[in-house]
Design a protein around this motif. Structure first.
Motif, PDB file in Angstrom:
ATOM      1  N   LYS A  21      56.050  31.587  18.715  1.00  0.00           N
ATOM      2  CA  LYS A  21      56.611  32.948  18.677  1.00  0.00           C
ATOM      3  C   LYS A  21      57.736  33.096  19.688  1.00  0.00           C
ATOM      4  O   LYS A  21      58.757  33.736  19.407  1.00  0.00           O
ATOM      5  N   LEU A  22      57.565  32.504  20.852  1.00  0.00           N
ATOM      6  CA  LEU A  22      58.607  32.549  21.881  1.00  0.00           C
ATOM      7  C   LEU A  22      59.920  32.004  21.333  1.00  0.00           C
ATOM      8  O   LEU A  22      60.971  32.644  21.452  1.00  0.00           O
ATOM      9  N   ARG A  62      60.757  31.073  18.031  1.00  0.00           N
ATOM     10  CA  ARG A  62      61.233  31.538  16.732  1.00  0.00           C
ATOM     11  C   ARG A  62      61.644  33.001  16.739  1.00  0.00           C
ATOM     12  O   ARG A  62      62.552  33.411  15.991  1.00  0.00           O
ATOM     13  N   GLU A  63      60.994  33.806  17.568  1.00  0.00           N
ATOM     14  CA  GLU A  63      61.269  35.247  17.558  1.00  0.00           C
ATOM     15  C   GLU A  63      61.822  35.747  18.889  1.00  0.00           C
ATOM     16  O   GLU A  63      62.838  36.426  18.932  1.00  0.00           O
ATOM     17  N   GLY A  64      61.136  35.399  19.978  1.00  0.00           N
ATOM     18  CA  GLY A  64      61.542  35.918  21.282  1.00  0.00           C
ATOM     19  C   GLY A  64      62.949  35.485  21.667  1.00  0.00           C
ATOM     20  O   GLY A  64      63.653  36.195  22.367  1.00  0.00           O
ATOM     21  N   LEU A  65      63.352  34.281  21.213  1.00  0.00           N
ATOM     22  CA  LEU A  65      64.690  33.778  21.531  1.00  0.00           C
ATOM     23  C   LEU A  65      65.547  33.673  20.273  1.00  0.00           C
ATOM     24  O   LEU A  65      66.503  32.894  20.219  1.00  0.00           O
ATOM     25  N   ALA A  66      65.222  34.492  19.257  1.00  0.00           N
ATOM     26  CA  ALA A  66      65.881  34.374  17.953  1.00  0.00           C
ATOM     27  C   ALA A  66      67.376  34.663  18.013  1.00  0.00           C
ATOM     28  O   ALA A  66      68.126  34.217  17.151  1.00  0.00           O
ATOM     29  N   GLY A  90      62.088  29.734  10.596  1.00  0.00           N
ATOM     30  CA  GLY A  90      62.847  30.858  11.100  1.00  0.00           C
ATOM     31  C   GLY A  90      64.120  31.132  10.315  1.00  0.00           C
ATOM     32  O   GLY A  90      64.750  32.163  10.506  1.00  0.00           O
TER      33      GLY A  90
END
Lengths: 435, 435
Positions: free
Chosen positions: A145-146, A148-152, A334
């Motif tokens: 999640k970090l 793929r999303e948190g640093l997207a 992603g």
């Protein structure tokens, strides 16, 4: 909160430590999970090898399938949880069957994702099913999640970390006690931190699978797992821990993946490295895991926590389930499915290196080794030799650090040193990784 | 990848460091962001104080509103980015107006969320708009996502961390150089790490706002900000850094929130604490931030990175935008809106403590202080006194550590000590926080 909605029904394949942990967490935290998911979450069906075994969890009222594949066809199941493991066999067949039928899948299977990630992303894309795998990397740490999303929004320059608790436990214990690898491995096996056959862990494969997954997410497409340079920790001796400390470093089994030049290739390795004693990774000890990222905008980042075990892994599996219930189903990597990225060959790596050789304790040995480095164009930064052998002409370990150089040159140095009469056995070459 | 779809149109209020950083990141990483978002993301409109100021970013073709509130009514805007700041005024009016109209909002505004989080969650719930605020806590670190989603299945026991880079820089520099608070603060101001009026940072309010947000997410409802016990770092002297090191600790401005008993109250503080030298938080130095969690299943976890700055904050703001584009709009606090949770009063806290007093250097002083502790029922674990004063009867600092005790008892001890003739000035009381 969510009480009025129909439950999300799980089908769990595999009731080992993780599967039983998922059932336990779901029961103990049912109300909070329902509130966050917006609807109740319940176990509808399970499949495992032995129906009679006591797993310490109550499965009354839950459908039992002797064949795990039946979970993919069970219309009373909304999400299949694949907790069997392994890149092939039942695990792969089940995930492919479920995705092909458009059924969402949550898995903890790092080998499956690392080796068949591109194919699974295509399958999921075709049917519209979600494939989530937070538990496949670093246990309870939401590393997926970090990245793929948190640093997207960021452009990641590298991603990596300490991804195998067994190896980190062994290296930490060797460092703290001065004991040798075989001795500490035997203890880790007795404590249950290492398997009877430890090769998947200590030879670096488990950690390399996890690195390949992180790299795929960081760079937007799966990487060709064959191209990841993998080296385990069997070659680390007590003297290496001693030299490393003396020189201001700690030894960690460390994976790192970077963009290599403009062509889109990825440079990726999982290998024992020296990290500076004052770097954040140096303090990740014992069975803990850590994931590091460096983004062009976000800068350096590290997350550490428990990388394995029933509780942390169950937490990650069910976080994926809550995401599904919340209506979130991202692309597997992603972005839209694409071809795997190639990995740059090992010989193109560059860095500073640690080289340790066992030499005969006689005059002129250091000069001989220094000449071998000079002839290969490698510049020496530091050198250390420990004690004198008891017998004249006996063996003593010698360690040196280089300035930045090509790994190809270091491979050549190792080959030359191995032919010298004064060198005993194979030299050990470790990369020094700056963080 | 996303090229065929209509763009997601942003309206940015506030073009300071963060706003300009968002524009820059969006331009530099447009292709990757579009691939991950599934559609292009573009700046459609902006609002800031001075239209003529050069902000180093190209805003040609972008609509300009002199009144930020106009962004809430601009039908060419899909998502409002509130980057003005402050718990009241324009920032609050804009966010409320946008949410009331059902328009999604992304904000970096910690004060607004900490103080008005319950009301904003209700507004968003009523209109169905999303309110995302990743950048409000710990800059580029996806701390909000970690707690709200990554640990969504777990039962969190506590959440907290080092949440103000200015304070961490000052404390780290004091420790490393032996210099005093005022001296280091002046340097931090010269370097741009501290504001001309530093009180929001050094008195703990900025960090406390962030802690309140994390606690709200961890425990499923906003906490009453008034109830958070907040203490800044102005009282820390060079001698405290010295004592802390000698006793095996480091001093950090640390926030922590825990469930307090069964009643649903939250115990929350932001205050300078001693943390053990070998704990992960002890190595988070300089301007870095860290968030720690402890889950019943996931165990202890820590994430560290850059807690401020244009790049990290822009990365967090746009990660929220990518989430929105991906179709993800969670509840503000992760569950349906509810009433704020009360905070337990400071006097109910328990722990081990560090107490430092400046005393006159004369016989019997230690006995006098030890008697004060004994009379209040506080058990002494260690005591240290540094050097002797130049003049007989001059002042010397004296530090002690207690065993676990009630904070109420320590408050009483401090009151008694302040009345003693041999004690000079106010004693300093720091909590020792185990991690």
């Amino acid at each position: 909160m969510g009480g009025g909605k129909s439950p999300l029904r799980l089908g769990i394949a595999g009731l080992g430590t993780v599967g039983a942990g998922v059932v336990t967490l779901l029961r103990e935290n049912a109300a909070a999970i329902a509130a966050r998911a917006g609807r109740p979450v319940e176990v509808a069906a399970v499949s495992a090898r032995d129906r009679r075994r006591d797993r310490g969890v109550d499965l009354s009222g839950v459908r039992w399938h002797d064949d795990a594949l039946a979970l993919a066809a069970d219309d009373g199941v909304d999400v299949v949880l694949e907790l069997i493991g392994g890149a092939e066999g039942t695990a792969r067949a089940l995930v492919e069957a479920a995705l092909a039928r458009g059924r969402d899948v949550v898995t903890a299977n790092k080998a499956l994702l690392a080796v068949h990630g591109a194919r699974l992303a295509r399958l999921a894309g075709e049917s519209g099913a979600a494939l989530l795998f937070e538990a496949s990397v670093a246990g309870g740490i939401p590393a997926i999640k970090l990245v793929r999303e948190g640093l997207a929004a960021d452009r990641l320059l590298r991603v990596g970390g300490i991804l195998n608790g067994t190896c980190n436990y062994i290296l930490t214990t060797m460092r703290d006690t001065g004991r040798d690898f075989d001795d500490v491995l035997a203890e880790a096996q007795a404590l249950g931190y290492a398997e009877a056959d430890p090769s998947v862990d200590v030879d670096g494969w488990d950690a390399a699978h996890k690195l390949a997954i992180l790299a795929g997410l960081a760079f937007g497409r799966p990487v060709s797992f064959d191209g990841v340079f993998v080296e385990g920790i069997r070659g680390i001796q007590a003297c290496d821990q001693h030299f490393a400390r003396e020189m201001g470093y700690r030894i960690k089994l460390l994976g790192m993946a970077r963009r290599a030049g403009e062509g889109g290739a990825i440079e990726a390795f999982m290998r024992p490295c020296l990290v500076a004693q004052d770097s954040p990774l140096a303090h990740v000890d014992g069975v803990f895991n850590a994931v590091v990222t460096e983004g062009a905008f976000s800068g350096p980042m590290m997350i550490e926590g428990r990388g394995a075990g029933a509780g942390p892994t169950a937490s990650a599996v069910l976080a994926d389930v809550v995401d599904l219930a919340r209506g979130k189903a991202l692309q597997v990597w992603g972005v839209a499915p694409g071809a795997p990225a190639a990995c740059a060959p090992r010989s193109t790596l560059r860095g500073e290196y640690y080289l340790r050789v066992l030499v005969r304790d006689r005059p002129g040995v250091v000069a001989e080794i220094a000449a071998a480095l000079r002839d290969t164009g490698v510049s020496l930064r530091a050198l250390s030799q420990h004690g004198a052998a008891r017998d004249p002409g006996g063996a003593v370990p010698l360690a040196l650090l280089t300035h930045e150089t090509a790994e190809a040159a270091m491979i050549a140095v190792v080959e030359v040193l191995a032919t010298l009469d004064s060198v005993i056995g194979a030299p050990l070459l470790l990369k020094i990784e700056m963080l």
